[in-house]
Structures are given as structure tokens and as C-alpha cells.
Design a protein around this motif. Structure first.
Motif, PDB file in Angstrom:
ATOM      1  N   VAL B  84       0.863  -1.084  -0.031  1.00  0.00           N
ATOM      2  CA  VAL B  84       0.068   0.052   0.083  1.00  0.00           C
ATOM      3  C   VAL B  84       0.778   1.239   0.082  1.00  0.00           C
ATOM      4  O   VAL B  84       0.575   2.093  -0.681  1.00  0.00           O
ATOM      5  N   PHE B  85       1.914   1.193   0.906  1.00  0.00           N
ATOM      6  CA  PHE B  85       2.600   2.572   0.905  1.00  0.00           C
ATOM      7  C   PHE B  85       3.702   2.570  -0.456  1.00  0.00           C
ATOM      8  O   PHE B  85       3.714   3.687  -0.721  1.00  0.00           O
ATOM      9  N   TRP B  86       4.065   1.442  -0.932  1.00  0.00           N
ATOM     10  CA  TRP B  86       4.872   1.489  -2.213  1.00  0.00           C
ATOM     11  C   TRP B  86       4.037   2.149  -3.214  1.00  0.00           C
ATOM     12  O   TRP B  86       4.508   3.199  -3.983  1.00  0.00           O
ATOM     13  N   LEU B  87       2.699   1.713  -3.368  1.00  0.00           N
ATOM     14  CA  LEU B  87       1.908   2.345  -4.219  1.00  0.00           C
ATOM     15  C   LEU B  87       1.772   3.635  -4.093  1.00  0.00           C
ATOM     16  O   LEU B  87       1.898   4.747  -5.030  1.00  0.00           O
ATOM     17  N   THR B  88       1.629   4.126  -2.932  1.00  0.00           N
ATOM     18  CA  THR B  88       1.259   5.688  -2.504  1.00  0.00           C
ATOM     19  C   THR B  88       2.534   6.507  -2.816  1.00  0.00           C
ATOM     20  O   THR B  88       2.334   7.227  -3.604  1.00  0.00           O
ATOM     21  N   VAL B  89       3.774   5.929  -2.365  1.00  0.00           N
ATOM     22  CA  VAL B  89       4.905   6.726  -2.613  1.00  0.00           C
ATOM     23  C   VAL B  89       5.236   6.732  -3.805  1.00  0.00           C
ATOM     24  O   VAL B  89       5.528   7.960  -4.563  1.00  0.00           O
ATOM     25  N   ILE B 230       5.538   9.408   4.987  1.00  0.00           N
ATOM     26  CA  ILE B 230       5.765   9.267   3.412  1.00  0.00           C
ATOM     27  C   ILE B 230       6.803  10.244   2.729  1.00  0.00           C
ATOM     28  O   ILE B 230       7.734   9.857   1.911  1.00  0.00           O
ATOM     29  N   LEU B 231       6.475  11.370   2.908  1.00  0.00           N
ATOM     30  CA  LEU B 231       7.298  12.444   2.256  1.00  0.00           C
ATOM     31  C   LEU B 231       8.753  12.462   2.835  1.00  0.00           C
ATOM     32  O   LEU B 231       9.950  12.515   1.912  1.00  0.00           O
ATOM     33  N   ILE B 232       8.838  12.388   4.251  1.00  0.00           N
ATOM     34  CA  ILE B 232      10.163  12.410   4.856  1.00  0.00           C
ATOM     35  C   ILE B 232      10.938  11.082   4.434  1.00  0.00           C
ATOM     36  O   ILE B 232      12.188  10.996   4.323  1.00  0.00           O
ATOM     37  N   ALA B 233      10.193  10.014   4.302  1.00  0.00           N
ATOM     38  CA  ALA B 233      10.987   8.690   3.972  1.00  0.00           C
ATOM     39  C   ALA B 233      11.437   8.750   2.547  1.00  0.00           C
ATOM     40  O   ALA B 233      12.570   8.125   2.272  1.00  0.00           O
TER      41      ALA B 233
END
Lengths: 263, 477
Positions: B84-89, B230-233
Motif C-alpha cells: 500500500v505504501f509503495w503504491l502511494t509513494v 511518506i514524504l520524509i521517508a
């Protein structure tokens, strides 16, 4: 489906008569409570009828606060209170207390019980407990689409006879059965349909005697109380909110008021 | 009997009930429940018929055996989250840049020109356009794209029936921590919004366990903090590895922080249940609902309208006044320095010990109303208060920013290192709840004491964690 004209002439076909009011709660004619087990599609029914967008999701326990909405059907204005989903009304958790107290003290004109048709037996536990408190209810047998997938067959008329209230098969996710639900609610609210709710009798003789004794006292003190048996049972259980309502006199107002109570 | 009834008063009734309760003994509550079940079973047997076998149920059971299995349950959960996060990033970068170039590079100068044409006084123009408008533009361009991807994905998982399985997997952990298993549900709810998670704790009967669930809900990363993570990562963690791996690694970092949050939730629950909130975990039954095919279009629609727009609107509502405050603290000068510079200079030495900086501390104070505006606040403060000659001309006049790369440039020019990024992610997880949540905690607990505990405990933990991270980092580098 092949005879659409028959559908349109049927008295149930009132879609045009439904007007979703959302949060406009003025000049309400009838108050409805929406109760049911968690994860039975209660919020979906609520959203379908009021046009609001309570959050829905496939997991138990997502509605914990009480939500209100309204709709107009056949020129009557209905306020709908979405109660937290609970498995029973017998425990002390806050969500069960909110649901229990609203059905008792809020004196809804009709309580809509939403049940998951694929898990009917468990859902009936709550249904029967609600029918102990109120004698005006409609069972919305939701998720009928899933019973087909699960090879389950339900005798809807037999169920209605057993419970003594209208039972409406529905699939709220597909907006099926909502018209019939609206019509049934109207009939119960206006008194056209008189419910004869199932009451539990299979207690032990000792308990039955205790209930009868207290209920007779309650009947003297509060002649208008529609559910003396249940209140007696709660008193035996030591329910604080009921004892408080007796001390404050709030219990005496149940059944007497003409106006829907504003809580 | 008949004689006394005429003189019956409510107290007589209550004492009669008390008397009868004594006579009935302890088992009658079970008797009541049993008679309800008996009738339910009887009616169901009469009216329900199961034809053949229940194929759907068996299929659900098969899936559940895998998803809630002892060995695969957690890995599958982490993989789902990571996906989910990968798709978001991966998906948010391009639309984010487009929005920024539209709202900040194009519309902002245009508004400035308009203000100049109207002969607006410099301070009004500054408060409205450099303060309020710019922070709003930041919120939209930085937050809208990730939210528009993340929320529908999360809602799909929810619609499918995955959340209760997550709760089921985590239940035994919570019981070992002395907390209620349903806390896994309130924790999941907290991933959406902590205030909602705190209210959701009403499903827990025992006051002790409910309080634990309320205090620890803040360790679930909420809506408002996902974009920060998400942004900082993406900037600091993704920047450490080759571009091809950046998306995956930064998604992994966000999962890491979310899992760390679950870890803290368990740890603090355990600590509380072994000290001030001592007691045994109570049992309960958790229903695993059937898997339902999600309705894709409806999910997209409701998650965009209900969650994305709702959160965005909240962010904008809070960002506008915050933008004004930011502009004011950066432009009201006392003794040659702006208020922001005073604060930042005064706190910087202390903040650096924790691997943070004065800007971050000030941003977290300004952003108490809403976590959503932390990143925009940090960016504004960095630009406005440090003399970033190349990017901001003086106190918050036009600056160009059109993508995550430029955001990175600003932060690096403000003296940020990978350590600052990592510690900001940690501090974003471990700090006070937003003011809405704090107020909700007060309303739910009616206790000033527990509200204060819920507010300050995470800050103390956050500072401790950041301190050790910074010290270990400095030792190693």
C-alpha cells in the motif's frame, strides 16, 4: 423483472415518495431507532435512507457513536437514530448501554433491527432482546444476496410469524428491499400493522415468579409502562440506569408522552 | 399484597428488587442469557435451511487459515502494508509536482501581482498571500496526491474484511500485554484518525482496559501523519539508495515506523497494566466477517469524498490560521530578530541533542491543532527563518518549489541530515496527540489526569527515543 408495470403500480413502489433529508431534523413525525449486530450493514441502510454518508466498512465495531439523520416518506418526516452495533443488550459496556437506553427511554416509534441473514441465529439473540423492550419493530433481513452464495434459504413469512413483526428481506449494498422496508416502517409507525412481539417465557419458575412479582408492582406504579416484564428483569440484574430512572421519575414518563422524546 | 400496593413508592420497588436478587442467587444472569439463546435457536431451526454445503463459508475458512496463520499472518500483514505504501509513494510524486507548479509557481506570483496592483499594504499581502494562501497551497500539493492513493487502498482492504483479521492476528500480543484484545480494533481505527480510535474504545467493557486503549491509541499513525512519514521517508531514506530501489525502501521505512508504533502501543499497554492500571485481561469473542468482494467504484467515491476531502479540508482549515501565525512569527521583529528566529535560536542547541532542530519544535507547537500541517509548517519556517538566499528572497516572498526534489533541497539547505529526517519520523510517531484527540480523550475519560498522561507520555517517550537515536548515530558516524 419482465413485468415492470406491475411493479410500478404496486403500493410498495414508492421510491418517488422518498426524500432524503440528511441532517435536517425539523418537525419530525416519527422517531426510528436503527439497531443490530455489528457488521450487518446498519450504516449502509442508514445511508441509503437518509442520504448521509456514515462511514461503512466490513468490520465489527466501526460505529460507536450515535448518528442521526432524517427522511420524508409519504409526506411524513422520520428521524433515524443509528445506534452502535452490539451483540446483546445485557452487558455493561458503554455501546450496549447507549443502545439499550435509547430503545427504552428514547421511545422510538419504530425500531428497525438490521440482521445478517447469513448468520440469523446469532442475530436473533439481539432481535429477541430488543423485542423484550419495545413492541414496535421491523426486522430488516439484510445480506440476502449473500445467502444465495452460501446456499441458505430463509422462510421469511415463518420468521415474521415467529417474531410477530414485519420481516423485510434486503440487500442494502445493492439498495434492494429499501422500498419494502420504508413501507413496513410506515405501517408499524402509523399503527396499520400491529406487532405481536415474541416474548421470552422459558425462564426458570423461580425467576418467572420474581419477574411477575416485580412486574405487578411496576404496573401499579407505572400503569403506562409497555415493557414491565423487561424492566423487572433489569431491576433484578441491578441495572443502574433503570434504578436511577425510577428514583428520578423518568421511568414514569415512558408510555405517557405523546411527543417523541428528545434525548 | 393488595393493601400495600396503594402505598407503594419507588424505594419499596427497589428494595423488593434487591431482596429478590438475593433470593435468586448468582446464576440467574446466565439463566436469562440461556433462555434468549434457546428461543433464538428454536426460531432459527424452524426458519433457516442450509442447502448442500456452504461453499462460500468453506472458501473463507481456507483463506483465513492462511491469513491468520501463526507463521504467515504477520509477514502477510507487513507485505500488504508495504505494498500500500509503495503504491502511494510511487504514485504520488508526479501529481504532487504538477499541483505544486500550478498552485505555488503559477498562482502565487499571480496573486502577488494582483495584490501589488491593488496597492495592498505589505503586511496584509504578507499575512494573506505568503502566510495563509501559501500554507494552504502547500497542504494541497503535498498531501492531496498521497491521500488520494492511500485512502482508497486502505478502504478497499477494510471493505474486503481484512481489518478484523489484523485484529485477530494481534489479539494474543495484546492479551500478553495485559490489554483487551479489542484494542487491536481501536488501534486499527487509529490508523485512520486517533480521535475516532479513542471513541472506538467504547467497545471495551472494562474501564481499566478501555483507558489503556485510549492512552495508547496515539501510537497508531493517523491520517494526518502518514503524509509526513511518506514524504520524509521518500526524501531521506529513499535518497540513500539507488533510484530503482527508492520507492520500495521508503515504503519499508514507513512500514517500519508504523510497526514501531504498534510495538510502543504494546509496550506502553504492558507497562500500564503492570503498574498504575494493574489487572487481568478479560476475554471476548471477535467476529471474523465473511470476505466480501469490495465495490471498487463506490469505495473510490466514498474514500475520496469522506476521507480524502475531509482530511484535506481539515488540514486547510487549520493551515490557513497556522500560515498566518507562521508569517507573523517570522515577520514580527523584536530586537532585530523575528520571533521565530528567537525561538529557533534559543531551542536549537537543546533540540540538536535530540537530533531534531528548533524549526521542528516550533512547528510541532504551531501544529498542535492538526498533524496534517506539520510538514508545510516546517517548510515555511525553514524558508522564512533561515536565510535561504537561493530560494526565499527575504521574509517569505516568492519561492519556487515544484516537486519532492525541491522540498528536499529546502530541508538540506536548512541544515537537515538523514538523522534529522529519521528523528522527525520518530517524533511524528511519538508526540502529543492533536488538540481534537486531546479534547476527545477528555470527553471520553472525564479525567484531567488521564488526559494529561495521554498528552505528555508520548512526548517524553519521543524525546527519549530521539535522544538515543541521535547519540548512537553520532557514535557510529
Amino acid at each position: 423483472m419482465s413485468t415492470p408495470n406491475t411493479c410500478e403500480t404496486c403500493p410498495v413502489h414508492h421510491k418517488a415518495n422518498l426524500q432524503k433529508l440528511g441532517l435536517n431534523l425539523d418537525n419530525i413525525d416519527f422517531v426510528l431507532a436503527l439497531a443490530g449486530n455489528p457488521n450487518t450493514g446498519k450504516s449502509t441502510v442508514f445511508n441509503n435512507l437518509t442520504g448521509l454518508r456514515q462511514h461503512t466498512g466490513n468490520w465489527p465495531g466501526k460505529t460507536v457513536a450515535r448518528a442521526e439523520g432524517a427522511y420524508v416518506y409519504n409526506d411524513r418526516r422520520y428521524k433515524m437514530v443509528d445506534l452502535p452495533g452490539t451483540y446483546s443488550l445485557l452487558s455493561t459496556s458503554t455501546d450496549e448501554e447507549v443502545a439499550r437506553n435509547f430503545i427504552l427511554f428514547g421511545q422510538p416509534d419504530v425500531t428497525i433491527i438490521v440482521a445478517d441473514a447469513t448468520r440469523l441465529e446469532r442475530n436473533l439473540n439481539l432481535t429477541l432482546q430488543i423485542l423484550e423492550i419495545t413492541d414496535r419493530a421491523v426486522l430488516c433481513l439484510n445480506m440476502m444476496d449473500e445467502t444465495r452464495r452460501s446456499n441458505i434459504e430463509i422462510d421469511v413469512r415463518g420468521l415474521s410469524k415467529e417474531l410477530g413483526i414485519p420481516v423485510i428481506p434486503a440487500s442494502a449494498r445493492r439498495r434492494e428491499g429499501m422500498d419494502q422496508l420504508l413501507a413496513a416502517v410506515e405501517e408499524v409507525a402509523s399503527g396499520t400493522y400491529v406487532c405481536r412481539p415474541h416474548r421470552i417465557k422459558s425462564h426458570s419458575p423461580k425467576l418467572n415468579r420474581a419477574i411477575a412479582n416485580l412486574a405487578s408492582k411496576l404496573a401499579v406504579l407505572y400503569p403506562d409502562l409497555p415493557n414491565a416484564q423487561w424492566v423487572a428483569l433489569r431491576l433484578l440484574e441491578g441495572d443502574n440506569s433503570i434504578m436511577e430512572a425510577i428514583r428520578s421519575g423518568e421511568l414514569g414518563e415512558i408510555g405517557t408522552s405523546v411527543e417523541p422524546a428528545q434525548i | 399484597m393488595e393493601k400495600t400496593t396503594h402505598h407503594l413508592n419507588p424505594e419499596d420497588l427497589l428494595s423488593a428488587a434487591n431482596q429478590a436478587r438475593w433470593e435468586l442467587g448468582v446464576n440467574f444472569h446466565d439463566d436469562i442469557i440461556e433462555s434468549v439463546y434457546e428461543d433464538a435457536t428454536r426460531i432459527a431451526r424452524k426458519t433457516v435451511r442450509q442447502k448442500d454445503e456452504n461453499a462460500a463459508y468453506r472458501q473463507d475458512l481456507k483463506i483465513d487459515r492462511i491469513i491468520t496463520s501463526k507463521w504467515l499472518g504477520f509477514p502477510i500483514m507487513f507485505l500488504m502494508l508495504a505494498l500500500v505504501f509503495w503504491l502511494t509513494v510511487a504514485g504520488a510524486n508526479v501529481p504532487s509536482g504538477m499541483l505544486a507548479s500550478l498552485l505555488i509557481d503559477t498562482a502565487h506570483p499571480w496573486l502577488k501581482a494582483g495584490a501589488a496592483a491593488l496597492h495592498m499594504p505589505w503586511w496584509l499581502d504578507g499575512v494573506l498571500i505568503d502566510g495563509a494562501y501559501l500554507s494552504m497551497a502547500w497542504v494541497i500539493s503535498v498531501m492531496l496526491p498521497p491521500m488520494a492513493i492511500f485512502f482508497p487502498l486502505f478502504t478497499l482492504l477494510e471493505d474486503l474484511g481484512y481489518l478484523p483479521r489484523v485484529a485477530f492476528n494481534m489479539d494474543s500480543l495484546f492479551r500478553k500485554a495485559g490489554a483487551h484484545g479489542k484494542q487491536a480494533l481501536t488501534l486499527s481505527m487509529g490508523f485512520g484518525c486517533n480521535a475516532a480510535g479513542v471513541i472506538a474504545a467504547r467497545v471495551i467493557d472494562s474501564p481499566r482496559e478501555r483507558l489503556i486503549a485510549i492512552i495508547t491509541n496515539n501510537f497508531s499513525l493517523c491520517n494526518g501523519r502518514w503524509p509526513t512519514q511518506i514524504l520524509i521517508a521518500t526524501i531521506f531514506i529513499g535518497g540513500l539508495v539507488p533510484a530503482a530501489w527508492a520507492g520500495l525502501v521508503s515504503a519499508g521505512a514507513v512500514v517500519g515506523v508504523a510497526v514501531l508504533g504498534i510495538g510502543f502501543s504494546l509496550l506502553v499497554s504492558w507497562g500500564l497494566s503492570k503498574s498504575v492500571l494493574r489487572g487481568e485481561a478479560s476475554t471476548f469473542s471477535l467476529e471474523l466477517p465473511p470476505y466480501r468482494p469490495p465495490r471498487i467504484l463506490q469505495t473510490l467515491y466514498t474514500s475520496l469524498i469522506d476521507r480524502t476531502v475531509f482530511v484535506l479540508w481539515r488540514a486547510i482549515v487549520f493551515a490557513v490560521p497556522a500560515g498566518i501565525v507562521i508569517w507573523l512569527v517570522a515577520n514580527v521583529h523584536v530586537g532585530g530578530l523575528s520571533l521565530a528566529e528567537h525561538f529557533i535560536q534559543a531551542t536549537d542547541p537543546m533540540a540538536l541533542v535530540f537530533g531534531l532542530n528548533g524549526v521542528i519544535l516550533l512547528a510541532y507547537i504551531i501544529a498542535i491543532p492538526a498533524n496534517e500541517i506539520v510538514i508545510p509548517t516546517i517548510l515555511m519556517l525553514t524558508v522564512l527563518s533561515s536565510s535561504l538566499g537561493g530560494l526565499g528572497a527575504g521574509s517569505g516572498v516568492m519561492f519556487e518549489l515544484d516537486s519532492i526534489a525541491d522540498t528536499a533541497q529546502i530541508l538540506q539547505a536548512g541544515g537537515w541530515t538523514v538523522l534529522t529526517g529519521v528523528n522527525l519520523m520518530l517524533f511524528s510517531l511519538l508526540h502529543n496527540p492533536c488538540s481534537t484527540t486531546i479534547y476527545t480523550i477528555y470527553k471520553e475519560t472525564h479525567s484531567l489526569k488521564w488526559t494529561l498522561v495521554s498528552t505528555f507520555l508520548p512526548i517524553v517517550l519521543g524525546l527519549i527515543v530521539c535522544f538515543f537515536t541521535a547519540q548512537i548515530w553520532l557514535l557510529l558516524t
